[in-house]
Design a protein around this motif. Structure first.
Motif, PDB file in Angstrom:
ATOM      1  N   ASP A  37       1.398 -22.589  -3.176  1.00 56.85           N
ATOM      2  CA  ASP A  37       2.072 -21.313  -2.944  1.00 56.85           C
ATOM      3  C   ASP A  37       1.533 -20.563  -1.732  1.00 56.85           C
ATOM      4  O   ASP A  37       1.896 -19.417  -1.498  1.00 56.85           O
ATOM      5  CB  ASP A  37       1.972 -20.428  -4.191  1.00 56.85           C
ATOM      6  N   LEU A  38       0.667 -21.197  -0.935  1.00 55.33           N
ATOM      7  CA  LEU A  38       0.115 -20.511   0.231  1.00 55.33           C
ATOM      8  C   LEU A  38       1.123 -20.392   1.368  1.00 55.33           C
ATOM      9  O   LEU A  38       0.852 -19.755   2.383  1.00 55.33           O
ATOM     10  CB  LEU A  38      -1.144 -21.228   0.730  1.00 55.33           C
ATOM     11  N   THR A  39       2.293 -21.007   1.194  1.00 52.02           N
ATOM     12  CA  THR A  39       3.363 -20.869   2.182  1.00 52.02           C
ATOM     13  C   THR A  39       4.271 -19.678   1.878  1.00 52.02           C
ATOM     14  O   THR A  39       5.190 -19.382   2.653  1.00 52.02           O
ATOM     15  CB  THR A  39       4.220 -22.147   2.222  1.00 52.02           C
ATOM     16  N   GLU A  40       4.012 -18.996   0.761  1.00 53.24           N
ATOM     17  CA  GLU A  40       4.889 -17.910   0.303  1.00 53.24           C
ATOM     18  C   GLU A  40       4.288 -16.544   0.606  1.00 53.24           C
ATOM     19  O   GLU A  40       3.065 -16.369   0.638  1.00 53.24           O
ATOM     20  CB  GLU A  40       5.138 -18.030  -1.206  1.00 53.24           C
ATOM     21  N   ASN A  41       5.184 -15.566   0.786  1.00 48.77           N
ATOM     22  CA  ASN A  41       4.769 -14.165   0.885  1.00 48.77           C
ATOM     23  C   ASN A  41       4.808 -13.539  -0.499  1.00 48.77           C
ATOM     24  O   ASN A  41       5.792 -13.700  -1.234  1.00 48.77           O
ATOM     25  CB  ASN A  41       5.693 -13.386   1.825  1.00 48.77           C
ATOM     26  N   PHE A  42       3.740 -12.832  -0.866  1.00 46.56           N
ATOM     27  CA  PHE A  42       3.684 -12.173  -2.166  1.00 46.56           C
ATOM     28  C   PHE A  42       3.403 -10.679  -1.996  1.00 46.56           C
ATOM     29  O   PHE A  42       2.755 -10.257  -1.025  1.00 46.56           O
ATOM     30  CB  PHE A  42       2.596 -12.782  -3.048  1.00 46.56           C
ATOM     31  N   PHE A  43       3.874  -9.904  -2.991  1.00 50.04           N
ATOM     32  CA  PHE A  43       3.670  -8.458  -2.967  1.00 50.04           C
ATOM     33  C   PHE A  43       3.074  -8.018  -4.288  1.00 50.04           C
ATOM     34  O   PHE A  43       3.357  -8.595  -5.344  1.00 50.04           O
ATOM     35  CB  PHE A  43       5.001  -7.731  -2.730  1.00 50.04           C
ATOM     36  N   ASN A  44       2.227  -7.003  -4.233  1.00 52.59           N
ATOM     37  CA  ASN A  44       1.592  -6.435  -5.419  1.00 52.59           C
ATOM     38  C   ASN A  44       2.239  -5.099  -5.760  1.00 52.59           C
ATOM     39  O   ASN A  44       2.658  -4.358  -4.875  1.00 52.59           O
ATOM     40  CB  ASN A  44       0.092  -6.219  -5.179  1.00 52.59           C
ATOM     41  N   THR A  45       2.308  -4.821  -7.056  1.00 52.67           N
ATOM     42  CA  THR A  45       2.809  -3.526  -7.511  1.00 52.67           C
ATOM     43  C   THR A  45       1.645  -2.696  -8.023  1.00 52.67           C
ATOM     44  O   THR A  45       0.622  -3.220  -8.457  1.00 52.67           O
ATOM     45  CB  THR A  45       3.849  -3.696  -8.631  1.00 52.67           C
ATOM     46  N   GLY A  46       1.800  -1.390  -7.992  1.00 52.64           N
ATOM     47  CA  GLY A  46       0.752  -0.515  -8.490  1.00 52.64           C
ATOM     48  C   GLY A  46       0.842   0.854  -7.865  1.00 52.64           C
ATOM     49  O   GLY A  46       1.748   1.142  -7.079  1.00 52.64           O
ATOM     50  N   GLY A  47      -0.121   1.679  -8.218  1.00 49.52           N
ATOM     51  CA  GLY A  47      -0.151   3.033  -7.703  1.00 49.52           C
ATOM     52  C   GLY A  47      -0.440   3.059  -6.215  1.00 49.52           C
ATOM     53  O   GLY A  47      -1.408   2.454  -5.749  1.00 49.52           O
ATOM     54  N   GLN A  48       0.378   3.757  -5.468  1.00 54.72           N
ATOM     55  CA  GLN A  48       0.212   3.860  -4.025  1.00 54.72           C
ATOM     56  C   GLN A  48      -0.151   5.300  -3.659  1.00 54.72           C
ATOM     57  O   GLN A  48      -0.737   6.027  -4.449  1.00 54.72           O
ATOM     58  CB  GLN A  48       1.509   3.410  -3.330  1.00 54.72           C
ATOM     59  N   TYR A  49       0.247   5.727  -2.488  1.00 55.04           N
ATOM     60  CA  TYR A  49      -0.101   7.073  -2.021  1.00 55.04           C
ATOM     61  C   TYR A  49       0.417   8.137  -2.986  1.00 55.04           C
ATOM     62  O   TYR A  49       1.573   8.110  -3.406  1.00 55.04           O
ATOM     63  CB  TYR A  49       0.485   7.288  -0.624  1.00 55.04           C
ATOM     64  N   GLY A  50      -0.462   9.044  -3.364  1.00 55.10           N
ATOM     65  CA  GLY A  50      -0.089  10.111  -4.277  1.00 55.10           C
ATOM     66  C   GLY A  50       0.114   9.634  -5.699  1.00 55.10           C
ATOM     67  O   GLY A  50       0.683  10.353  -6.528  1.00 55.10           O
ATOM     68  N   GLY A  51      -0.339   8.432  -6.049  1.00 56.06           N
ATOM     69  CA  GLY A  51      -0.200   7.917  -7.398  1.00 56.06           C
ATOM     70  C   GLY A  51       1.171   7.373  -7.718  1.00 56.06           C
ATOM     71  O   GLY A  51       1.444   7.006  -8.870  1.00 56.06           O
ATOM     72  N   VAL A  52       2.080   7.326  -6.747  1.00 54.50           N
ATOM     73  CA  VAL A  52       3.427   6.822  -6.976  1.00 54.50           C
ATOM     74  C   VAL A  52       3.421   5.296  -6.938  1.00 54.50           C
ATOM     75  O   VAL A  52       2.786   4.678  -6.075  1.00 54.50           O
ATOM     76  CB  VAL A  52       4.398   7.361  -5.897  1.00 54.50           C
ATOM     77  N   ASN A  53       4.114   4.649  -7.910  1.00 53.80           N
ATOM     78  CA  ASN A  53       4.198   3.186  -7.925  1.00 53.80           C
ATOM     79  C   ASN A  53       4.931   2.674  -6.691  1.00 53.80           C
ATOM     80  O   ASN A  53       5.882   3.307  -6.204  1.00 53.80           O
ATOM     81  CB  ASN A  53       4.949   2.707  -9.168  1.00 53.80           C
ATOM     82  N   GLY A  54       4.478   1.534  -6.212  1.00 57.86           N
ATOM     83  CA  GLY A  54       5.108   0.953  -5.039  1.00 57.86           C
ATOM     84  C   GLY A  54       4.668  -0.484  -4.827  1.00 57.86           C
ATOM     85  O   GLY A  54       3.986  -1.073  -5.680  1.00 57.86           O
ATOM     86  N   LEU A  55       5.037  -1.059  -3.705  1.00 55.92           N
ATOM     87  CA  LEU A  55       4.716  -2.441  -3.374  1.00 55.92           C
ATOM     88  C   LEU A  55       3.763  -2.494  -2.174  1.00 55.92           C
ATOM     89  O   LEU A  55       3.897  -1.713  -1.239  1.00 55.92           O
ATOM     90  CB  LEU A  55       5.982  -3.232  -3.019  1.00 55.92           C
TER      91      LEU A  55
END
Length: 218
Positions: A37-55
């Motif tokens: 899977d090292l050929t793939e782009n992955f994204f993480n979810t979680g709290g971002q700026y200001g505590g808002v969920n994002g990628l």
């Protein structure tokens, strides 16, 4: 070999290339080529700026990944002397690993916070010799008698990183002209009592608070 001390004298030579999935990581640890899977782009979810969920970017894929390639040349000599009382082999080799596989540092500010990219870059060379000797200190004339043999096995190997590609040296851990698993840092000399800053020796042996890549290579 009549009328000589030699009972055997054989010259060997070989040359070839092989693919290598037994990868050496930057830290010197061995690990299999884990690239499904090292050929793939992955994204993480979680709290971002200001505590808002994002990628956020978790991994940047590399579609050009492949096994390392090992190119090896070998010349050897097998010999036996004095009615096979002394036997041995001597081998000289040069082994070059191309397309080194390891995490290459990248600028996090340009790549969504990701700090490295798995890639095939650089070249590593191992060269040296192997020596094997066996000498019968005592050899019984009987087939099932007592035999005492002295065995000696030795190896000398020189390793050098020839190239690390366009990315160049990885600070503190791997550099061109060095070896795998080497740490190249400036000697730590304590703390400056005047301001509390750490002190190091630079490339000329002088105390300094500011360390650059060139100083670390010293």
């Amino acid at each position: 070999m009549e009328d000589s001390v030699f009972d055997q004298l054989k010259l060997r030579a070989s040359y070839g290339t092989t693919g290598n999935q037994r990868i050496i990581a930057v830290a010197g640890q061995f690990a299999y080529f884990a690239a499904p899977d090292l050929t793939e782009n992955f994204f993480n979810t979680g709290g971002q700026y200001g505590g808002v969920n994002g990628l956020t970017v978790g991994q940047i894929g590399n579609n050009d990944l492949k096994w390392e390639t090992i190119v090896q040349a070998n010349i050897g000599l097998d010999f036996a002397l004095f009615n096979n009382r002394l036997r041995g082999a001597f081998d000289v080799y040069e082994r070059t690993t191309e397309d080194l596989f390891f995490g290459t540092p990248i600028a996090p500010s340009l790549n969504g916070g990701v700090t490295n990219l798995s890639a095939n870059v650089g070249e590593l060379k191992n060269s040296g010799f192997d020596l094997e000797l066996h000498y019968d200190l005592f050899k019984s004339k009987e087939e099932d008698g007592l035999n005492v043999t002295l065995n000696l096995v030795g190896n000398y190997n020189k390793q050098e990183i020839i190239s690390l590609g366009a990315g160049g040296d990885v600070p503190l851990t791997i550099r061109e002209g060095g070896v795998i698993g080497e740490l190249f840092v400036a000697p730590y000399m304590g703390v400056n009592p005047a301001n509390g800053n750490m002190l190091f020796l630079d490339i000329d042996g002088n105390l300094t608070e500011d360390i650059t890549t060139n100083d670390q290579r010293a």
